[in-house]
Design a protein around this motif. Sequence first.
Motif, PDB file in Angstrom:
ATOM      1  N   VAL A  79       0.835  -1.191   0.000  1.00 60.14           N
ATOM      2  CA  VAL A  79       0.000   0.000   0.000  1.00 60.14           C
ATOM      3  C   VAL A  79       0.877   1.251   0.000  1.00 60.14           C
ATOM      4  N   SER A  80       1.989   1.211   0.754  1.00 57.63           N
ATOM      5  CA  SER A  80       2.940   2.319   0.791  1.00 57.63           C
ATOM      6  C   SER A  80       4.285   1.831   0.274  1.00 57.63           C
ATOM      7  N   ALA A  81       4.257   1.130  -0.856  1.00 52.81           N
ATOM      8  CA  ALA A  81       5.445   0.430  -1.325  1.00 52.81           C
ATOM      9  C   ALA A  81       6.374   1.305  -2.146  1.00 52.81           C
ATOM     10  N   HIS A  82       6.562   2.534  -1.761  1.00 58.25           N
ATOM     11  CA  HIS A  82       7.610   3.385  -2.299  1.00 58.25           C
ATOM     12  C   HIS A  82       8.372   3.901  -1.091  1.00 58.25           C
ATOM     13  N   GLY A  83       9.351   4.776  -1.301  1.00 60.63           N
ATOM     14  CA  GLY A  83      10.109   5.164  -0.115  1.00 60.63           C
ATOM     15  C   GLY A  83      11.092   6.286  -0.317  1.00 60.63           C
ATOM     16  N   PHE A  84      11.955   6.461   0.707  1.00 64.32           N
ATOM     17  CA  PHE A  84      12.867   7.613   0.753  1.00 64.32           C
ATOM     18  C   PHE A  84      14.010   7.310   1.720  1.00 64.32           C
ATOM     19  N   VAL A  85      15.076   8.102   1.636  1.00 62.33           N
ATOM     20  CA  VAL A  85      16.180   8.000   2.586  1.00 62.33           C
ATOM     21  C   VAL A  85      15.757   8.695   3.873  1.00 62.33           C
ATOM     22  N   ASN A  86      15.653   7.933   4.947  1.00 59.95           N
ATOM     23  CA  ASN A  86      15.215   8.539   6.201  1.00 59.95           C
ATOM     24  C   ASN A  86      16.370   8.830   7.149  1.00 59.95           C
ATOM     25  N   LYS A  87      17.583   8.302   6.808  1.00 62.56           N
ATOM     26  CA  LYS A  87      18.725   8.587   7.687  1.00 62.56           C
ATOM     27  C   LYS A  87      20.032   8.418   6.929  1.00 62.56           C
ATOM     28  N   LEU A  88      20.956   9.351   7.173  1.00 60.36           N
ATOM     29  CA  LEU A  88      22.319   9.263   6.671  1.00 60.36           C
ATOM     30  C   LEU A  88      23.251   9.242   7.872  1.00 60.36           C
TER      31      LEU A  88
ATOM     32  N   GLY B 148      16.422  12.350   8.087  1.00 58.98           N
ATOM     33  CA  GLY B 148      15.733  13.047   7.016  1.00 58.98           C
ATOM     34  C   GLY B 148      14.288  13.330   7.369  1.00 58.98           C
ATOM     35  N   ASN B 149      13.641  14.117   6.544  1.00 56.97           N
ATOM     36  CA  ASN B 149      12.242  14.474   6.756  1.00 56.97           C
ATOM     37  C   ASN B 149      11.321  13.583   5.935  1.00 56.97           C
ATOM     38  N   VAL B 150      10.189  13.226   6.518  1.00 57.99           N
ATOM     39  CA  VAL B 150       9.187  12.450   5.794  1.00 57.99           C
ATOM     40  C   VAL B 150       8.650  13.307   4.655  1.00 57.99           C
ATOM     41  N   PRO B 151       8.590  12.774   3.448  1.00 58.94           N
ATOM     42  CA  PRO B 151       8.108  13.552   2.314  1.00 58.94           C
ATOM     43  C   PRO B 151       6.745  14.185   2.563  1.00 58.94           C
ATOM     44  N   ALA B 152       6.644  15.450   2.170  1.00 60.94           N
ATOM     45  CA  ALA B 152       5.386  16.208   2.228  1.00 60.94           C
ATOM     46  C   ALA B 152       4.854  16.398   3.642  1.00 60.94           C
ATOM     47  N   GLN B 153       5.706  16.228   4.655  1.00 58.63           N
ATOM     48  CA  GLN B 153       5.288  16.477   6.024  1.00 58.63           C
ATOM     49  C   GLN B 153       6.170  17.563   6.642  1.00 58.63           C
ATOM     50  N   LYS B 154       6.140  17.693   7.944  1.00 56.19           N
ATOM     51  CA  LYS B 154       6.856  18.761   8.628  1.00 56.19           C
ATOM     52  C   LYS B 154       8.342  18.745   8.274  1.00 56.19           C
ATOM     53  N   THR B 155       8.905  19.955   8.100  1.00 59.62           N
ATOM     54  CA  THR B 155      10.312  20.092   7.759  1.00 59.62           C
ATOM     55  C   THR B 155      11.124  20.452   8.987  1.00 59.62           C
ATOM     56  N   ASN B 156      12.054  19.574   9.360  1.00 65.89           N
ATOM     57  CA  ASN B 156      12.972  19.817  10.464  1.00 65.89           C
ATOM     58  C   ASN B 156      14.380  20.000   9.912  1.00 65.89           C
TER      59      ASN B 156
ATOM     60  N   ILE C  11       6.768  10.027  -1.937  1.00 63.95           N
ATOM     61  CA  ILE C  11       7.530   8.775  -1.866  1.00 63.95           C
ATOM     62  C   ILE C  11       7.461   8.006  -3.183  1.00 63.95           C
ATOM     63  N   ASP C  12       6.692   8.498  -4.142  1.00 64.70           N
ATOM     64  CA  ASP C  12       6.542   7.805  -5.411  1.00 64.70           C
ATOM     65  C   ASP C  12       7.855   7.799  -6.186  1.00 64.70           C
ATOM     66  N   PRO C  13       8.065   6.790  -7.031  1.00 65.44           N
ATOM     67  CA  PRO C  13       9.281   6.779  -7.850  1.00 65.44           C
ATOM     68  C   PRO C  13       9.249   7.865  -8.911  1.00 65.44           C
ATOM     69  N   VAL C  14      10.419   8.284  -9.327  1.00 66.47           N
ATOM     70  CA  VAL C  14      10.548   9.150 -10.497  1.00 66.47           C
ATOM     71  C   VAL C  14      10.525   8.236 -11.715  1.00 66.47           C
TER      72      VAL C  14
ATOM     73  N   LEU D 289      13.342   3.880   4.130  1.00 69.21           N
ATOM     74  CA  LEU D 289      12.048   3.431   4.625  1.00 69.21           C
ATOM     75  C   LEU D 289      11.007   3.589   3.532  1.00 69.21           C
ATOM     76  N   ALA D 290       9.937   2.838   3.662  1.00 72.45           N
ATOM     77  CA  ALA D 290       8.762   3.033   2.825  1.00 72.45           C
ATOM     78  C   ALA D 290       7.822   4.006   3.521  1.00 72.45           C
ATOM     79  N   GLY D 291       6.738   4.370   2.844  1.00 73.14           N
ATOM     80  CA  GLY D 291       5.745   5.232   3.458  1.00 73.14           C
ATOM     81  C   GLY D 291       5.141   4.577   4.687  1.00 73.14           C
ATOM     82  N   GLY D 292       4.765   5.405   5.662  1.00 75.77           N
ATOM     83  CA  GLY D 292       4.185   4.889   6.893  1.00 75.77           C
ATOM     84  C   GLY D 292       5.200   4.284   7.831  1.00 75.77           C
ATOM     85  N   GLY D 293       6.498   4.506   7.565  1.00 73.07           N
ATOM     86  CA  GLY D 293       7.540   3.978   8.427  1.00 73.07           C
ATOM     87  C   GLY D 293       7.825   2.507   8.231  1.00 73.07           C
ATOM     88  N   GLN D 294       7.279   1.905   7.182  1.00 73.16           N
ATOM     89  CA  GLN D 294       7.532   0.495   6.918  1.00 73.16           C
ATOM     90  C   GLN D 294       8.934   0.309   6.348  1.00 73.16           C
TER      91      GLN D 294
END
Length: 307
Positions: free
Chosen positions: A18-27, A36-44, A54-57, A91-96
């Motif tokens: 269901v949330s089978a895309h993702g992003f770099v959440n930590k370096l 890192g920041n969750v896409p499209a959510q609060k920016t820290n 989180i969708d692929p390009v 990580l994938a979307g939803g922290g998976q």
Amino acid sequence: MKSFTTIAVSALALLPYVSAHGFVNKLVVDGKSYTGNVPAQKTNPSVIRQINSIDPVKGANNQDINCGHSAQKASLVADVQPGSTLEFFWLAGGGQLWPHNTGPVITYMGSCGNTAANECDAGNVKWFKIDEVGRGSDGQWVQASLMSGKSISATVPKNLAPGNYLIRHEIIALHLAETVGGAEFYPSCAQVKVGGNGNGTPKSSDLVTFPGGYSDTDPGIFDRSAFDASAKYIFPGPSLVSLSAGNSASSGSGSSNSSGAAAGAVASSPSSASSAQASAPSATTTKTCKLGQKRMVKRHSFFQRSH
């Protein structure tokens, strides 16, 4: 009419995707973590540029192939040294956990010149490849290690000249790459300042821009043998960088997952991968891997194809 059991099993099979895309959440740089920041959510504050999806390009000529969907400049810059170890956690979307297991992981760097990395326009950066990892010696794609929460590592070239740089870390998912345009690109950019007293710089032939560095028909992007563990894989893009003022130790080293297992198809350890990959003659050099356990490589192919 399908039975209730068949419908239920089908529904359960789709749940992980269901949330089978993702992003770099930590370096992690030499043991120091940057979240890192969750896409499209609060920016820290972060060194990782935030994307808005989180969708692929899709498509090698897509402008977002540079640093990800509408990537925004981050506020922080990480200090790194020549030879620093970079660990990327996905990580994938939803922290998976990361959901895909097929395709290479490639890492680039690019100089920002006199501009601080947090002000650097990625569209003007020329990138050089410091690392590429495909299948391990067992025939499995090293990308699959992300599915259990491990990292993928790369090393900053040991003689790299100091300055302001962006790091572009990318997964190319190939589970749909049997058709032109089917490959999924997941690029991510981080902002760093390289210290030390190195004097190595890439040759012009090592440099590419994005878009421009890939074509949808390149071997390794349009790939009909992604699920064949015995197939040779051709990495897209330029060859691994060979710094002009350095020696073989100056080139990008081979990757390993966080457990230290072999990551390159031609190496059994990060050090041996470094010497093997540094001598790679061209971008079309094939990486020969041993016949592995096809069953494990194809393990998730049915669900990925349905994704």
